[in-house]
Each structure stands twice: as C-alpha cells, then as structure tokens.
Design an enzyme around this catalytic site. Structure first.
Site, PDB file in Angstrom:
ATOM      1  N   ASN A   1       0.789  -1.158  -0.075  1.00 39.31           N
ATOM      2  CA  ASN A   1      -0.152   0.011  -0.079  1.00 39.31           C
ATOM      3  C   ASN A   1       0.778   1.193  -0.197  1.00 39.31           C
ATOM      4  O   ASN A   1       2.003   1.041   0.112  1.00 39.31           O
ATOM      5  CB  ASN A   1      -0.846   0.036   1.299  1.00 39.31           C
ATOM      6  CG  ASN A   1      -2.181  -0.653   0.986  1.00 39.31           C
ATOM      7  OD1 ASN A   1      -2.754  -0.672  -0.012  1.00 39.31           O
ATOM      8  ND2 ASN A   1      -2.697  -1.655   1.983  1.00 39.31           N
TER       9      ASN A   1
ATOM     10  N   ASP B   1      -7.368  -6.681  -0.839  1.00 34.28           N
ATOM     11  CA  ASP B   1      -8.048  -7.668  -0.388  1.00 34.28           C
ATOM     12  C   ASP B   1      -9.067  -7.191   0.270  1.00 34.28           C
ATOM     13  O   ASP B   1      -9.947  -7.980   0.878  1.00 34.28           O
ATOM     14  CB  ASP B   1      -7.270  -8.412   0.571  1.00 34.28           C
ATOM     15  CG  ASP B   1      -6.842  -7.979   1.688  1.00 34.28           C
ATOM     16  OD1 ASP B   1      -6.111  -8.456   2.707  1.00 34.28           O
ATOM     17  OD2 ASP B   1      -6.835  -6.491   2.017  1.00 34.28           O
TER      18      ASP B   1
ATOM     19  N   HIS C   1      -9.843   1.136  -2.634  1.00 34.83           N
ATOM     20  CA  HIS C   1     -10.028   1.616  -1.329  1.00 34.83           C
ATOM     21  C   HIS C   1     -11.224   2.636  -1.488  1.00 34.83           C
ATOM     22  O   HIS C   1     -11.440   3.508  -0.899  1.00 34.83           O
ATOM     23  CB  HIS C   1      -9.120   2.192  -0.336  1.00 34.83           C
ATOM     24  CG  HIS C   1      -8.186   0.967   0.025  1.00 34.83           C
ATOM     25  ND1 HIS C   1      -7.408   1.248   0.862  1.00 34.83           N
ATOM     26  CD2 HIS C   1      -8.171  -0.195  -0.092  1.00 34.83           C
ATOM     27  CE1 HIS C   1      -6.756   0.241   1.129  1.00 34.83           C
ATOM     28  NE2 HIS C   1      -7.183  -0.766   0.646  1.00 34.83           N
TER      29      HIS C   1
ATOM     30  N   TYR D   1     -14.104   1.544   2.851  1.00 39.41           N
ATOM     31  CA  TYR D   1     -13.155   2.550   2.938  1.00 39.41           C
ATOM     32  C   TYR D   1     -13.902   4.014   2.608  1.00 39.41           C
ATOM     33  O   TYR D   1     -13.426   5.139   3.031  1.00 39.41           O
ATOM     34  CB  TYR D   1     -11.937   2.279   2.097  1.00 39.41           C
ATOM     35  CG  TYR D   1     -10.759   1.677   2.758  1.00 39.41           C
ATOM     36  CD1 TYR D   1     -10.700   0.484   2.715  1.00 39.41           C
ATOM     37  CD2 TYR D   1      -9.843   2.446   3.488  1.00 39.41           C
ATOM     38  CE1 TYR D   1      -9.759  -0.415   3.230  1.00 39.41           C
ATOM     39  CE2 TYR D   1      -8.931   1.628   4.128  1.00 39.41           C
ATOM     40  CZ  TYR D   1      -8.792   0.271   4.147  1.00 39.41           C
ATOM     41  OH  TYR D   1      -7.994  -0.508   4.557  1.00 39.41           O
TER      42      TYR D   1
ATOM     43  N   ARG E   1      -4.895   3.308  14.992  1.00 42.86           N
ATOM     44  CA  ARG E   1      -4.838   1.861  14.414  1.00 42.86           C
ATOM     45  C   ARG E   1      -3.367   1.464  14.438  1.00 42.86           C
ATOM     46  O   ARG E   1      -3.215  -0.054  14.883  1.00 42.86           O
ATOM     47  CB  ARG E   1      -5.367   1.750  13.075  1.00 42.86           C
ATOM     48  CG  ARG E   1      -5.406   0.354  12.235  1.00 42.86           C
ATOM     49  CD  ARG E   1      -6.499  -0.654  13.162  1.00 42.86           C
ATOM     50  NE  ARG E   1      -6.093  -1.800  12.656  1.00 42.86           N
ATOM     51  CZ  ARG E   1      -6.219  -3.000  13.272  1.00 42.86           C
ATOM     52  NH1 ARG E   1      -6.587  -3.035  14.767  1.00 42.86           N
ATOM     53  NH2 ARG E   1      -6.044  -4.311  12.819  1.00 42.86           N
TER      54      ARG E   1
HETATM   55  N1  LIG Z   1      -3.189  -4.609  -0.645  1.00 42.09           N
HETATM   56  C1  LIG Z   1      -4.131  -4.968   0.504  1.00 42.09           C
HETATM   57  O1  LIG Z   1      -5.210  -5.090   0.397  1.00 42.09           O
HETATM   58  C2  LIG Z   1      -3.328  -5.102   1.452  1.00 42.09           C
HETATM   59  C3  LIG Z   1      -3.694  -6.077   2.635  1.00 42.09           C
HETATM   60  C4  LIG Z   1      -3.191  -6.014   3.678  1.00 42.09           C
HETATM   61  C5  LIG Z   1      -1.587  -5.529   3.964  1.00 42.09           C
HETATM   62  N2  LIG Z   1      -1.281  -4.825   2.843  1.00 42.09           N
HETATM   63  C6  LIG Z   1       0.098  -4.049   2.606  1.00 42.09           C
HETATM   64  O2  LIG Z   1       0.942  -5.123   2.820  1.00 42.09           O
HETATM   65  C7  LIG Z   1       2.187  -4.465   3.422  1.00 42.09           C
HETATM   66  C8  LIG Z   1       2.671  -5.032   4.687  1.00 42.09           C
HETATM   67  O3  LIG Z   1       1.863  -5.119   5.585  1.00 42.09           O
HETATM   68  P1  LIG Z   1       2.608  -5.519   7.073  1.00 42.09           P
HETATM   69  O4  LIG Z   1       1.454  -4.730   8.063  1.00 42.09           O
HETATM   70  O5  LIG Z   1       2.761  -6.874   7.275  1.00 42.09           O
HETATM   71  O6  LIG Z   1       4.091  -4.550   7.110  1.00 42.09           O
HETATM   72  P2  LIG Z   1       5.170  -5.147   8.116  1.00 42.09           P
HETATM   73  O7  LIG Z   1       5.971  -3.596   8.390  1.00 42.09           O
HETATM   74  O8  LIG Z   1       4.797  -5.952   9.115  1.00 42.09           O
HETATM   75  O9  LIG Z   1       6.248  -5.745   6.979  1.00 42.09           O
HETATM   76  C9  LIG Z   1       6.561  -4.933   5.808  1.00 42.09           C
HETATM   77  C10 LIG Z   1       7.839  -5.495   5.720  1.00 42.09           C
HETATM   78  O10 LIG Z   1       8.442  -4.706   4.457  1.00 42.09           O
HETATM   79  C11 LIG Z   1       9.794  -4.369   4.493  1.00 42.09           C
HETATM   80  N3  LIG Z   1      10.373  -3.368   3.792  1.00 42.09           N
HETATM   81  C12 LIG Z   1       9.992  -1.896   4.014  1.00 42.09           C
HETATM   82  N4  LIG Z   1      10.670  -1.325   3.145  1.00 42.09           N
HETATM   83  C13 LIG Z   1      11.233  -2.146   2.117  1.00 42.09           C
HETATM   84  C14 LIG Z   1      12.134  -2.092   1.050  1.00 42.09           C
HETATM   85  N5  LIG Z   1      12.323  -0.823   0.462  1.00 42.09           N
HETATM   86  N6  LIG Z   1      12.597  -3.077   0.459  1.00 42.09           N
HETATM   87  C15 LIG Z   1      12.146  -4.387   1.280  1.00 42.09           C
HETATM   88  N7  LIG Z   1      11.534  -4.450   2.213  1.00 42.09           N
HETATM   89  C16 LIG Z   1      11.067  -3.440   2.717  1.00 42.09           C
HETATM   90  C17 LIG Z   1      10.000  -4.085   6.455  1.00 42.09           C
HETATM   91  O11 LIG Z   1      11.211  -4.289   6.776  1.00 42.09           O
HETATM   92  C18 LIG Z   1       8.967  -5.122   6.685  1.00 42.09           C
HETATM   93  O12 LIG Z   1       9.815  -6.482   7.247  1.00 42.09           O
HETATM   94  C19 LIG Z   1       1.800  -2.964   3.664  1.00 42.09           C
HETATM   95  O13 LIG Z   1       2.122  -2.103   2.718  1.00 42.09           O
HETATM   96  C20 LIG Z   1       0.356  -3.200   3.846  1.00 42.09           C
HETATM   97  O14 LIG Z   1      -0.529  -2.236   3.801  1.00 42.09           O
HETATM   98  C21 LIG Z   1      -1.981  -4.631   1.621  1.00 42.09           C
HETATM   99  O1  LIG Z   2      -5.388  -1.817   9.910  1.00 39.36           O
HETATM  100  P1  LIG Z   2      -4.942  -3.116   9.513  1.00 39.36           P
HETATM  101  O2  LIG Z   2      -3.462  -3.092   9.122  1.00 39.36           O
HETATM  102  O3  LIG Z   2      -5.307  -4.309  10.226  1.00 39.36           O
HETATM  103  O4  LIG Z   2      -5.773  -3.512   7.897  1.00 39.36           O
HETATM  104  C1  LIG Z   2      -5.247  -2.416   6.799  1.00 39.36           C
HETATM  105  C2  LIG Z   2      -5.458  -3.260   5.759  1.00 39.36           C
HETATM  106  O5  LIG Z   2      -7.167  -3.619   5.585  1.00 39.36           O
HETATM  107  C3  LIG Z   2      -7.451  -3.969   4.518  1.00 39.36           C
HETATM  108  O6  LIG Z   2      -6.829  -5.386   4.693  1.00 39.36           O
HETATM  109  C4  LIG Z   2      -7.416  -6.210   5.387  1.00 39.36           C
HETATM  110  C5  LIG Z   2      -8.663  -7.103   4.760  1.00 39.36           C
HETATM  111  O7  LIG Z   2      -9.313  -6.326   3.919  1.00 39.36           O
HETATM  112  C6  LIG Z   2      -9.519  -7.518   5.933  1.00 39.36           C
HETATM  113  O8  LIG Z   2     -10.439  -8.606   5.176  1.00 39.36           O
HETATM  114  C7  LIG Z   2      -8.769  -8.311   6.870  1.00 39.36           C
HETATM  115  O9  LIG Z   2      -8.832  -9.724   6.613  1.00 39.36           O
HETATM  116  O10 LIG Z   2      -7.299  -8.240   6.871  1.00 39.36           O
HETATM  117  C8  LIG Z   2      -6.760  -7.242   5.993  1.00 39.36           C
HETATM  118  C9  LIG Z   2      -5.654  -6.520   6.839  1.00 39.36           C
HETATM  119  O11 LIG Z   2      -5.910  -6.330   8.235  1.00 39.36           O
HETATM  120  C10 LIG Z   2      -7.117  -3.508   3.215  1.00 39.36           C
HETATM  121  O12 LIG Z   2      -7.283  -4.051   2.178  1.00 39.36           O
HETATM  122  C11 LIG Z   2      -5.540  -3.157   3.125  1.00 39.36           C
HETATM  123  O13 LIG Z   2      -5.235  -2.437   2.018  1.00 39.36           O
HETATM  124  C12 LIG Z   2      -5.107  -2.447   4.591  1.00 39.36           C
HETATM  125  O14 LIG Z   2      -3.640  -2.237   4.606  1.00 39.36           O
HETATM  126 MN   LIG Z   3      -6.435  -2.723   0.435  1.00 33.11          MN
END
Ligand SMILES: NC(=O)c1ccc[n+]([C@@H]2O[C@H](COP(=O)([O-])OP(=O)(O)OC[C@H]3O[C@@H](n4cnc5c(N)ncnc54)[C@H](O)[C@@H]3O)[C@@H](O)[C@H]2O)c1
Ligand SMILES: O=P(O)(O)OC[C@H]1O[C@H](O[C@H]2[C@H](O)[C@@H](O)[C@@H](O)O[C@@H]2CO)[C@H](O)[C@@H](O)[C@@H]1O
Ligand SMILES: [Mn+2]
Length: 444
Positions: A147, A170, A201, A265, A287
């Site tokens: 993200n 997701d 979102h 969202y 959060r």
């Molecule tokens: N698209 C979606 O619907 C969705 C759903 C859930 C989470 N996410 C995204 O997934 C990502 C991970 O979430 P999280 O809560 O596990 O984060 P987290 O901080 O637990 O893990 C992220 C990892 O990325 C690494 N990182 C950061 N910068 C980096 C770089 N330049 N190169 C390589 N590694 C790097 C960090 O060191 C860390 O280990 C976030 O961007 C989150 O928003 C997206």
């Molecule tokens: O505040 P967080 O880090 O818990 O969640 C932010 C993310 O929220 C969405 O992903 C959710 C998913 O949609 C929901 O179903 C649940 O299972 O877990 C996911 C992570 O919590 C959103 O799509 C992501 O972009 C956000 O990063």
């Molecule tokens: Mn998302």
C-alpha cells in the site's frame, strides 16, 4: 504441472507467515518449487524466515527455501514477485495517522494525508523492486499488494508503463466473504458473480448474482441497511473492535446510495468528521498502535515460539485464506484459467465517462497473457464526482514525487475530501515533510 518460483518482497511482513501457510494449502492448484524472502531489514526478516523455514521443513521439504537482503540472490530465477512491503514500517504508519489529527483531520493508513505520506514513501522502493525483477528475472510478474495501492498503481503506470506488475487489494475479498456469509452461500464468495468499480479503497458493488443468475443484491442490501457488514459475531470473535466499527459504519455509507453496496473505505471520505471525532477520543492510540500491540506482537511471538521449540507443530501461525486471491491471480497467469478478479488497472474505456488514464479497480479476466478488462460503461454523477476528486489527489501525489514539487503535494492534500482547507493542508504537509525526511524526495 509447472512448479513456480516466488519471492516474497517484504519477507519480514506480519502477513508473510499467513501467506506461506496459505500457499501450502493450495499446492495442488499452484505447485511451488522455490520460495525466497527479500527484505531490507535483515533482522526483522530473519525472525519470520527462520520460523517459516521450520514450517516448510516439516510440511513441504521439497520446496527450496532461502531468505536474503541481496537483490540479485532474491530476484534471480523467479516467476512471481509477491510484494507486500511497508516503507517505514509501523513507526511511520503511526506518524501518518497522528500528524493529521494534530490539525483536526482524520489519520489513516491509506486514506487522506496519511495515505499521501505513505504513498510518497512507497513509490521509490516499489520502482526499485520492479527494476530488480526485470534485471534478474525479466519474464517474471510482480503481484503487488503493498500500500497505498492506489498511489503505487498510478506511479507504476506513469514511471514503468511496460512493466509486468498487477496491483491488487483484499478489501473487496474480505467484504465479499461477509456478503456470502449473510447469504449462507456454501462456497463463500466463490458462489457469487460480482460487478464492482471504483478506485482502490474507493469503490462500489453494482451487481451480485449467484451462479444460476439470481440477483443477490436485495438480500445483502436489506442486511447492510440494518447491520452494515457485521455478520454473526460468533464467527468473527478475532475481529478487532476498530474493524467492527468500520464494518458497522457501512450501514451509514450505504444510505447515501442504496443503488450500490459500498467498500468500507468510503467512510473516511463520506464521514471524515465522524471518523475524526471517533478517533480523537484517544489520539495517542491509533490503528498503528493497535496493530503493533496485536498482529505484529502476536506474529513475532508465534515465530519466536517456533524457533525456540524448533518445530511448527501446534504453532500459532494460521493460513490467511482470504489472501488466496493472490493464488487465484498467480494460478490464472501460470495455468491460463481465465479467472475473473478485481484488479487495479488503467481504465482506458472500461468506465466510459471517466478519465481513461485513471487506475481503476474493476473486474478483469486473467490468463497467461495478462488480463482483459470487463466493460463497466457509464457511472452515475455521484460516484463520478467523488472519483474525479480522489483520482486527482492520487495523480498530484505522483506528480509531486516525480517533480519534487512542494506545490503539487500541497495541492494533493488540499484536494482530499478529508481536508477542510489549504491552510490546514499546508500545516499537515510541513509536519509530514519533517517526519519523512529520510524517505521522501526533497520537495522544492
Ligand atoms: N493490498 C491490500 O489489500 C493489503 C492487505 C494487507 C496488507 N497490505 C500491505 O502489505 C504491506 C505489509 O503489511 P504489514 O502490516 O505486514 O507490514 P510490516 O511492516 O509488518 O512488514 C513490511 C515489511 O516490508 C519491509 N520493507 C520495507 N521497506 C522495504 C524495501 N524498500 N524493500 C524491501 N522490504 C521493505 C519491512 O522491513 C517489513 O519487514 C503493507 O504495505 C500493507 O499496507 C496490503
Ligand atoms: O489496519 P490493518 O493493518 O489491520 O488493515 C489495513 C488493511 O485493511 C485491508 O486489508 C484487510 C482485509 O481487507 C480484511 O479482510 C482483513 O482480513 O485483513 C486485512 C488486513 O487487516 C486493506 O485491504 C488493506 O489495504 C489495508 O492495509
Ligand atoms: Mn487494500
């Protein structure tokens, strides 16, 4: 059957264990010969990696596993990059959420000024990972769910237009699973055929049918009008209070347009005053703090427990089944399944009365040759107006990053529906610049 090689970029992610466990659950439809982790934080990654190595040793010893911070090692001999990095990790997410609140504006991970700040941090590293992939495995696909997906998607369209990257989210998956629960569908969301459009979102369902073509929207709408997306709390005991607030608020978001069903969202854009007032009851605990106290703490505790016991038997790692949309995507590309999936893609003429260059979240048919967009046609004035404002914010953020432009970023924050004035926007921007000095390009 082809066996794929994947690298998880962001190996230290709190989502990595759940995704690895989910990959093991789906090996029959998506066989894997190699899994690698890549991260720029060796220590964080090592904890997750050592635990996952034990899981794989015990449950899938035939899969080659390694982890590294070296790009050449990570991205060589790869079919897919599954990217979920968080640039600046939770410490920066906390600042994204708390700085806007100092000025009476909601703080959120991917929405409003917080999402803009996160986007400015994420563009460079995502481009860097694309370049590593293309250098060391030029035929690979990048499946990105780092993200803020909306800004990352616009940036990769502008800066790497020819790259094989697909941006996904997701949130619709999670909401659709709740819709299927409302309807007691035996196979969950897979029993539904959906039409949806929007930005990441920032979207709406317009049609939902069962596999026999029966309209499922009336029953779902009747539920959402009373309960939002809250369904049978006994089945969701693990859902945190703030998420339950979000699912419940969908009731009020739905009321503004009962012809559609909303992505959760939208509450941040349609009820920014409510969100700020709700969160400002405890401005020092957002959060990000909840996630650090729950998901991050639990995942790393589970990982250390596995390492200390040297076994994953009865471990606290759980398969992240709702992340199986990632497998749907990789399987569709690998085995030409023509799966129908929501992707974040260039609009062109899919939404016929909307900016053709916008990155929209719409249903696509995915196969070995990439994806085909499903035509949405004209969208109503209400959604068109909201989307034009929001997509302009996202485009201005990318303009600001590319050109190092203070003015463009000030315009982006000012244009957000969550920000009341350009003077408030400037106060937030100046604080964000200071907080992000190690991550953003220098702005002039
Ligand atoms: N698209 C979606 O619907 C969705 C759903 C859930 C989470 N996410 C995204 O997934 C990502 C991970 O979430 P999280 O809560 O596990 O984060 P987290 O901080 O637990 O893990 C992220 C990892 O990325 C690494 N990182 C950061 N910068 C980096 C770089 N330049 N190169 C390589 N590694 C790097 C960090 O060191 C860390 O280990 C976030 O961007 C989150 O928003 C997206
Ligand atoms: O505040 P967080 O880090 O818990 O969640 C932010 C993310 O929220 C969405 O992903 C959710 C998913 O949609 C929901 O179903 C649940 O299972 O877990 C996911 C992570 O919590 C959103 O799509 C992501 O972009 C956000 O990063
Ligand atoms: Mn998302």
């Amino acid at each position: 059957m082809k066996k794929s090689s994947i690298v998880i970029a962001g190996g230290g992610s709190t989502f990595t264990p759940g995704i690895v466990m989910m990959l093991l659950d789906h090996l029959k439809r998506f066989p894997i010969r190699q899994i690698k982790f890549y991260d720029n934080d060796a220590q964080r990654q090592e904890t997750i990696a050592k635990a996952c190595a034990i899981v794989l040793r015990e449950r899938a010893p035939e899969i080659e596993f390694s982890y590294t911070t070296d790009p050449q090692e990570a991205f060589t001999d790869i079919d897919f990059v599954m990217a979920h990095i968080r640039v600046g990790k939770y410490a920066m997410r906390e600042k994204d959420e708390k700085i806007p609140m100092k000025y009476g504006v909601l703080g959120q991970e991917t929405c409003g000024p917080g999402g803009i700040a996160y986007g400015m941090r994420s563009i460079g590293p995502i481009i860097e990972i694309i370049d590593y992939m293309e250098k060391y495995s030029p035929n690979a696909w990048m499946l990105n769910y780092s993200n803020p997906a909306a800004i990352v998607a616009e940036a990769t369209r502008r800066i790497r237009p020819q790259s094989k990257i697909i941006n996904i989210c997701d949130m619709p998956v999670g909401i659709e699973e709740r819709m299927a629960e409302i309807l007691s569908l035996p196979n969950g969301r897979k029993d539904m055929d959906i039409t949806y459009y929007g930005l990441n979102h920032f979207g709406w369902w317009t049609a939902i049918h069962d596999k026999q073509g029966n309209d499922l929207m009336p029953q779902i709408k009747a539920h959402v009008a009373k309960h939002g997306y809250i369904v049978n709390p006994d089945n969701h005991a693990e859902t945190e209070a703030s998420w339950n607030d979000t699912y419940a608020k969908a009731k009020d978001v739905y009321a503004i347009d009962p012809d559609t069903l909303p992505n959760t969202y939208l509450k941040y854009y349609l009820f920014p005053d409510y969100v700020f007032a709700h969160d400002n009851k405890n401005p020092d605990h957002t959060r990000a703090n909840e996630v650090m106290e729950h998901r991050e703490r639990n995942v790393f505790a589970a990982a250390n427990d596995i390492i200390n016991k040297n076994t994953a038997k009865d471990c606290a790692f759980h398969s992240d089944e709702h992340a199986s949309y990632i497998i749907d995507l990789a399987e569709a590309i690998t085995f030409n399944t023509n799966a129908k999936m929501l992707l974040i893609v260039k609009n062109d003429s899919a939404i016929s009365n909307f900016d053709p260059t916008a990155m929209v979240e719409i249903p696509c048919i995915v196969n070995k040759n990439g994806y085909q967009k499903i035509s949405i046609g004209e969208i109503p004035q209400f959604q068109k107006g909201l989307m034009e404002q929001q997509v302009s914010v996202e485009k201005l953020v990318v303009d600001a990053w590319i050109n190092g432009s203070y003015q463009k970023l000030w315009q982006a924050i000012s244009l957000s529906k969550t920000v009341p004035s350009v003077s408030v926007a400037k106060n937030i921007l100046d604080d964000l610049i200071e907080a992000n000095k190690d991550y953003w390009p220098i702005l002039k």
